[in-house]
Scaffold this active site. Structure first.
Site, PDB file in Angstrom:
ATOM      1  N   ASP A 199      21.750  95.447  57.682  1.00 24.70           N
ATOM      2  CA  ASP A 199      23.051  95.920  58.292  1.00 24.70           C
ATOM      3  C   ASP A 199      23.939  94.720  58.207  1.00 24.70           C
ATOM      4  OD1 ASP A 199      25.236  96.914  59.528  1.00 24.70           O
ATOM      5  OD2 ASP A 199      24.101  98.202  60.884  1.00 24.70           O
ATOM      6  N   HIS A 200      24.868  94.633  57.682  1.00 29.89           N
ATOM      7  CA  HIS A 200      25.824  93.324  57.524  1.00 29.89           C
ATOM      8  C   HIS A 200      26.386  92.925  58.806  1.00 29.89           C
ATOM      9  CE1 HIS A 200      26.728  89.762  55.642  1.00 29.89           C
ATOM     10  NE2 HIS A 200      26.669  90.256  54.325  1.00 29.89           N
TER      11      HIS A 200
END
Length: 474
Positions: free
Chosen positions: A444-445
């Site tokens: 998850d950026h």
């Protein structure tokens, strides 16, 4: 005198709002003991045998195999204190018609307390986690007669009523919204749906999660059709959903439906990215062979990879996290609850190894074997399939090299492992045939940047190539 009690589908935990009846374990007229399983149901998490907290004679069953039952809907009625020969027990003397008679509401009397005391020992203390009857549960329910076979009775709706619940919804929006689950309300709120406009398919018009999801899909299809209308003039809207001869339609229910919803939600909410690297796993395989000496418990390759994951998460704790979208906060979690993907006859499931960071390789291997066997038998509990913080996905068992998996919402990261195959590799300055594996890392950026993700994956690859590095973190 027998007292007829209604047993409803309990809250099976983890936000589950309905269950699918797989098979009945008792028949009408059968005597059951306290906490005896009466029905096997399939939830979005697992197969569960539901025990009844009352002992007595089954007087009615509600729903057939394959029917979806919302939480709080009646499963069976039990004549507590009856015997098969009693009229209230639906036995030889009472017959099936006896079960159809509604139980009269008891009148308050000086002896009512004594009657409750006599039937108190027929109640269960706690038959499921977070569920059971208590000493204060003394309210009697009036049971409506049901048709033969135990199907719930449906009363015809009177003129001017909606689903038999009273006056139809007025234009002023005063209709009571039949929703029990907070999850259903939250899904509707997040998608801007007015629950007053939805007719529930549950018992007595209860609005289920499937009703809300169907309304969301219908609205999205309408909006897509309207947006495409100018470009597709002359094309029939909705032609794509018309039945085609010979087609097969598979309902998205139970485990398959839960997985579909989770995949869709992950794609909607999580801005994920993937990086990958090839690694020489020859030394890791040799280390495993050295561990599996005769007389000692076997250590699986997946357990070694799990131990590498916990070591890497100890170095990069920001990846053992989730995002609280409501509070707009990143939540870093103190314990590693490691999920691993397992393929079963019912579909893909992700059992969870609790507190993986505190387990040795041998303990991880034993727990992975136990959970895998339970998953294939359909005996995993909802707790064993929930609250993971990181997932290990070994898709190499399918004979593929790489993948860009969908994150297991609401987790922030997943390590993917491809097949280990003999390939040419430069080892110590010379070309050699080595056992090579491709590792992929999806993250998850929002919780980290590419530097953190790359550092995590590089550390995992280093441990695969040189397992002795794990000794530094023992």
């Amino acid at each position: 005198m027998a007292v007829v009690r209604e047993f409803a589908l309990p809250d099976l935990g983890e936000g589950l709002t309905e269950a699918l009846i797989v098979q009945w374990l008792v028949e009408v007229g059968e005597v059951v003991a306290v906490d005896q399983p009466v029905v096997e149901v399939e939830t979005a998490k697992a197969m569960v045998e539901v025990p009844c907290p009352y002992g007595g004679v089954i007087t009615a069953r509600f729903g057939e195999a394959g029917a979806e039952v919302p939480v709080g809907a009646a499963l069976v009625t039990v004549a507590v204190g009856a015997t098969p020969g009693d009229p209230g027990g639906n036995g030889a003397e009472g017959g099936p018609a006896a079960a159809a008679e509604p139980a009269p509401e008891p009148q308050a009397s000086p002896g009512s307390d004594a009657e409750e005391a006599r039937t108190a020992d027929s109640r269960s203390g706690n038959v499921l986690v977070g569920y059971g009857t208590s000493d204060t549960t003394a309210r009697r329910r009036r049971i409506l007669p049901g048709p033969p076979g135990g199907a719930p009775a449906h009363r015809p709706a009177a003129p001017g009523t909606a689903n038999g619940r009273g006056p139809a919804a007025a234009d002023d929006g005063s209709r009571t919204v039949a929703v029990v689950s907070p999850l259903v309300r939250r899904i509707a709120r997040e998608h801007g749906l007015d629950l007053r406009a939805i007719r529930g398919s549950g018992r007595e018009g209860l609005i289920l999660r499937t009703d809300v999801e169907a309304a969301i899909r219908a609205r999205d299809e309408r909006e897509s059709a309207q947006a495409a209308a100018p470009a597709g003039a002359g094309r029939l809207t909705g032609a794509a959903v018309k039945p085609v001869p010979g087609e097969e339609r598979i309902p998205l229910k139970g485990l398959r439906g839960a997985a579909a919803e989770k995949f869709s939600r992950s794609r909607r909410e999580i801005p994920d990215a993937t990086c990958w690297v090839d690694a020489d796993a020859t030394e890791l395989l040799a280390a495993r062979a050295s561990m599996n000496v005769p007389g000692a418990p076997k250590v699986s390759l997946l357990a070694l990879l799990a131990r590498i994951c916990t070591a890497a998460l100890a170095r990069y704790p920001e990846l053992n996290a989730t995002v609280d979208t409501a509070a707009q906060e990143i939540v870093r979690l103190p314990a590693v609850h490691l999920g691993f993907a397992a393929q079963t006859d019912r579909g893909l499931v992700v059992p969870v190894v609790r507190d993986a960071q505190d387990r040795t390789v041998e303990q991880l291997s034993a727990e992975i074997v136990r959970l895998t066997d339970a998953a294939r038998a359909g005996k995993l509990s909802p707790a064993e399939l929930s609250h993971g913080t990181f997932t290990l996905n070994n898709y190499g068992v399918f004979g593929v090299d790489g993948s860009t998996p969908i994150l297991n919402h609401p987790e922030a990261a997943m390590l993917g492992v491809g097949r280990i195959a003999a390939k040419p590799w430069v080892h110590e300055g010379e070309l050699a045939v080595r056992q090579v594996v491709q590792l992929s890392f999806t993250f998850d950026h929002r919780v980290c940047d590419g530097g953190t993700a790359g550092g995590f994956l590089r550390h995992v690859a280093d441990c695969v190539e040189r397992p002795a590095l794990l000794l530094r973190s023992l």
